[in-house]
Design an enzyme around this catalytic site. Structure first.
Site, PDB file in Angstrom:
ATOM      1  N   ASP A  92     -34.945   8.183  40.401  1.00  0.00           N
ATOM      2  CA  ASP A  92     -35.864   8.707  41.419  1.00  0.00           C
ATOM      3  C   ASP A  92     -35.077   9.391  42.521  1.00  0.00           C
ATOM      4  OD1 ASP A  92     -38.207   9.138  42.916  1.00  0.00           O
ATOM      5  OD2 ASP A  92     -37.983   7.231  43.957  1.00  0.00           O
ATOM      6  N   ASP A 142     -39.159  16.053  44.860  1.00  0.00           N
ATOM      7  CA  ASP A 142     -39.320  14.629  44.573  1.00  0.00           C
ATOM      8  C   ASP A 142     -39.658  14.430  43.102  1.00  0.00           C
ATOM      9  OD1 ASP A 142     -39.797  11.927  44.623  1.00  0.00           O
ATOM     10  OD2 ASP A 142     -41.521  12.007  45.966  1.00  0.00           O
TER      11      ASP A 142
END
Length: 495
Positions: free
Chosen positions: A372, A168
């Protein structure tokens, strides 16, 4: 007097002829101008190629730079993940509900990011230490783990134990569940890591630099005696609480890191769905990127597969001279004042069908934009999204529309009976003049077996931060040269 009359007649006939000629030219230009409303650049795509297969189909092309440390990337919800294989016989209605739940969790993650950026002083998340009956301390920050996530396998401990972790770029702390699960552990595919069986494990003290860095990474901290306790909460009320510890991390047979700082979770609850934990790749001091900076010089890249039944890669180390070479287009990293840990980019425009939409660059600069890996659907400022949506609908008007199953998406189509479809290209335009075209597989998101929606959504206004999500990153080689202050993109990085 005859000569002047003859000259006048000739001039009149010449003028009429010239007018007719000019009319033909202007009319022709007018016709051409109306045609420019149609996209000049398109993709022709087989509908079946947008659907995942029932079995894992590893990518036939990918990263080939031997100098980098390369990990295979799989989708958390695809057949390449053994957890998913146990549920492969789900009926269509279950699959539809699955797609709805992914979007709901994605909305929760984005709401968390927006809340953090829009009002960082008052932004609060569920306090994980309070929920675990530990000492109550204020939660600093947090995010939602999301649902459209990608997994890599790494080794932890001595002897090493293989763990499947989500990577992530919007998180800093790496963590995994640990025995004895003093509070609670959810079910995961891999055996839960047992620090008592590792000769290289040690807890980190409260007065260490690593413990003090947690707050800057958006992670709550406290002390249990002299041991540092971390608490990471998420807006969907999932959380992990445990000991901050150091351990041996094995990425490949030759890339081994001793003293790697991570969270050893003793109380873990929520919607983590079978994964062992998370690898944090943001710009904070506690992230994997920073902890391995001496070897990899803050350089990593990845390619997310086209469907959940294919594989991609995560590469740590300089790969700019690898497979993609000069095909990589770089744009500078920027910094958003509200949070410097995110990877922000200078987006200034959107292309569709080869033409830039008439959107002021100030629309994008007002909100700012981050990239992201944990957000699924790209979010644009409201003004920008409206322009993109309207142009996309115009280009797709030959196809029957479908009702959206989600309040998030508003432009959907039913491709029943179509073997192939034609999509306008969509590209991101950055401030340094670089344009990055989204892959054909990154324009739509599946709603059902035959229905797909435009994989972009609008923010509620032009002030909330824009987010380039992971659907739009599919098949692109995304290169993060953090030390060099830039992010690069190259096409066809994996299958």
């Amino acid at each position: 007097m005859a000569t002047p009359i003859s000259s006048s007649s000739s001039f009149l006939r010449f003028s009429i002829g010239l007018s007719a000629f000019l009319c033909l030219i202007l009319c022709s230009l007018a016709v051409r101008d109306t045609k420019t409303n149609l996209p000049s650049r398109t993709y022709t795509v087989e509908v079946i190629s947008l659907l995942p297969a029932n079995t894992c189909r590893p990518s036939t092309n990918g990263h080939d730079n031997k100098a980098a440390s390369v990990l295979k990337v799989i989708h958390k919800h695809g057949p390449c993940n053994e957890v998913h294989q146990l549920k492969s016989n789900s009926n269509p209605s279950d699959q539809d509900e699955y797609h709805i739940q992914i979007l709901k969790q994605d909305e929760a993650r984005v709401h968390s990011i927006h809340s953090h950026f829009n009002d960082p002083k008052n932004y609060k998340i569920p306090d994980p230490l309070a929920q675990s009956d530990a000492t109550v301390i204020p939660a600093q920050s947090g995010s939602v783990l999301g649902s459209g996530n990608y997994i890599v396998s790494v080794g932890l401990g001595s002897p090493q134990k293989q763990l499947s972790l989500v990577f992530d770029t919007g998180s800093g702390l790496t963590w995994t569940q640990c025995r004895p699960c003093a509070g609670s552990c959810y079910q995961q595919k891999d055996p839960i890591f047992d620090p008592s069986l590792s000769t290289s494990y040690s807890n980190i003290s409260c007065n260490s630099a690593a413990c003090s860095q947690l707050a800057a990474s958006g992670v709550a901290s406290n002390c249990s005696g002299s041991t540092c306790i971390y608490g990471q909460g998420y807006r969907d009320r999932s959380f992990t609480v445990g000991f901050l510890a150091s351990e041996k991390l094995t990425l490949t047979s030759t890339d081994v890191f001793t003293g790697f700082v991570f969270g050893c979770g003793q109380n873990n609850q929520g919607l983590f769905r079978g994964i062992a934990g998370l690898i944090g790749l943001d710009r904070s001091k506690i992230s994997l990127v920073e902890q391995t900076a001496q070897k990899y010089n803050r350089f990593f890249s990845y390619c997310l597969p086209s469907t959940s039944s294919s594989t991609g890669y995560l590469s740590l180390g300089n790969s700019d001279n690898g497979r993609s070479g000069n095909a990589v287009k770089f744009t500078p990293l920027t910094t958003l004042s509200q949070d410097t840990s995110y990877y922000s980019l200078g987006l200034v425009g959107i292309n569709i069908g080869g033409s830039q939409l008439p959107i002021s660059a100030s629309v994008f600069s007002t909100s700012g934009t981050i990239i992201d890996s944990g957000t699924v659907i790209t979010r644009l400022p409201a003004t920008a999204y409206t322009a993109l949506r309207d142009a996309f609908r115009e280009a797709m008007k030959r196809y029957p529309t479908a009702k959206s199953n989600s309040s998030l998406l508003d432009t959907c189509y039913d491709f029943s009976g179509f073997k192939t479809i034609t999509l306008p290209t969509i590209g991101f335009v950055f401030g340094n003049g670089v344009t990055v075209d989204v892959d054909a597989t990154g324009i739509l998101v599946q709603q059902s077996a035959s229905q797909f929606c435009l994989a972009f959504a609008g923010n509620k206004d032009d002030r909330s931060v824009g987010i380039i999500g992971n659907v739009q990153q599919k098949r692109l080689q995304v290169v993060y040269d953090v030390a060099g202050g830039k992010v690069g993109f190259a096409p066809a990085g994996c299958q």
